[in-house]
Design a protein around this motif. Structure first.
Motif, PDB file in Angstrom:
ATOM      1  N   HIS A 245      -5.378   1.084   8.099  1.00 48.83           N
ATOM      2  CA  HIS A 245      -4.044   1.010   7.508  1.00 48.83           C
ATOM      3  C   HIS A 245      -4.008   1.898   6.276  1.00 48.83           C
ATOM      4  O   HIS A 245      -5.015   2.104   5.605  1.00 48.83           O
ATOM      5  CB  HIS A 245      -3.662  -0.429   7.162  1.00 48.83           C
ATOM      6  N   ARG A 246      -2.828   2.454   6.018  1.00 47.21           N
ATOM      7  CA  ARG A 246      -2.606   3.334   4.872  1.00 47.21           C
ATOM      8  C   ARG A 246      -1.300   2.934   4.194  1.00 47.21           C
ATOM      9  O   ARG A 246      -0.347   2.548   4.873  1.00 47.21           O
ATOM     10  CB  ARG A 246      -2.498   4.796   5.311  1.00 47.21           C
ATOM     11  N   PRO A 247      -1.205   3.063   2.861  1.00 44.59           N
ATOM     12  CA  PRO A 247       0.075   2.812   2.181  1.00 44.59           C
ATOM     13  C   PRO A 247       1.125   3.815   2.649  1.00 44.59           C
ATOM     14  O   PRO A 247       0.822   4.982   2.878  1.00 44.59           O
ATOM     15  CB  PRO A 247      -0.250   3.012   0.704  1.00 44.59           C
ATOM     16  N   VAL A 248       2.358   3.364   2.813  1.00 41.64           N
ATOM     17  CA  VAL A 248       3.435   4.233   3.294  1.00 41.64           C
ATOM     18  C   VAL A 248       3.635   5.422   2.360  1.00 41.64           C
ATOM     19  O   VAL A 248       3.823   6.553   2.801  1.00 41.64           O
ATOM     20  CB  VAL A 248       4.749   3.430   3.445  1.00 41.64           C
ATOM     21  N   HIS A 249       3.586   5.186   1.059  1.00 42.43           N
ATOM     22  CA  HIS A 249       3.848   6.249   0.090  1.00 42.43           C
ATOM     23  C   HIS A 249       2.578   6.884  -0.455  1.00 42.43           C
ATOM     24  O   HIS A 249       2.621   7.595  -1.454  1.00 42.43           O
ATOM     25  CB  HIS A 249       4.696   5.694  -1.055  1.00 42.43           C
ATOM     26  N   GLY A 250       1.450   6.662   0.185  1.00 41.05           N
ATOM     27  CA  GLY A 250       0.189   7.265  -0.229  1.00 41.05           C
ATOM     28  C   GLY A 250      -0.411   6.585  -1.440  1.00 41.05           C
ATOM     29  O   GLY A 250       0.084   5.573  -1.929  1.00 41.05           O
TER      30      GLY A 250
ATOM     31  N   ASP B 210       3.081  -3.333  -1.304  1.00 38.69           N
ATOM     32  CA  ASP B 210       3.763  -2.201  -0.672  1.00 38.69           C
ATOM     33  C   ASP B 210       3.525  -2.225   0.839  1.00 38.69           C
ATOM     34  O   ASP B 210       2.489  -2.676   1.311  1.00 38.69           O
ATOM     35  CB  ASP B 210       3.250  -0.879  -1.231  1.00 38.69           C
ATOM     36  N   PRO B 211       4.484  -1.705   1.636  1.00 41.87           N
ATOM     37  CA  PRO B 211       4.301  -1.669   3.093  1.00 41.87           C
ATOM     38  C   PRO B 211       3.177  -0.716   3.498  1.00 41.87           C
ATOM     39  O   PRO B 211       2.833   0.217   2.770  1.00 41.87           O
ATOM     40  CB  PRO B 211       5.655  -1.179   3.611  1.00 41.87           C
TER      41      PRO B 211
END
Length: 96
Positions: free
Chosen positions: A43-48, A57-58
Motif C-alpha cells: 500500500h502507498r499513500p495517495v498523495h505520496g 490519509d487514504p
C-alpha cells in the motif's frame, strides 16, 4: 563478519534460490516473475510521502501481477491497508 558474508539483516532469510531445474522448461521464467522481496501486496499513500506520518490519509492498494504492481483498490487509512496486505499472508498459510 567475513569478507564474503551475505549483506542485509541477519534475521531475514537469504534470497538465494536453487539452481534452475533442467527438466522444468519454465523454471527460469517463473523465477523472474517473483515480486521484489516476495511482497505480493503493498500500500502507498495517495498523495505520496511517508505513510507512517499521516495514518488517516487514504491509501492506494497494489498487487503483484507477475510483471509489475497494479492498482487493486483503495483503503480509507493505514489500519485498513495493513489489514488488506496481511489478509493474503494469512489465507496462504497451509496450517490454517
Amino acid at each position: 563478519m567475513g569478507k564474503h558474508s551475505r549483506p542485509g539483516p541477519p534475521n531475514q532469510p537469504s534470497r538465494a534460490v536453487p539452481r534452475v531445474d533442467a527438466d522444468a522448461p519454465f523454471a527460469a521464467y517463473d523465477k523472474r516473475r517473483r515480486p521484489p522481496m516476495d511482497i505480493y501486496r503493498r500500500h502507498r499513500p495517495v498523495h505520496g510521502g511517508a505513510g507512517h506520518l499521516r495514518p488517516d490519509d487514504p491509501r492506494v492498494l497494489e498487487e503483484w501481477s507477475g510483471f509489475a504492481y497494479e492498482p487493486a483498490g483503495t483503503a480509507p487509512g493505514l489500519a485498513a491497508a495493513q489489514e488488506w496486505v496481511s489478509e493474503l499472508q494469512i489465507s496462504d498459510d497451509p496450517a490454517a
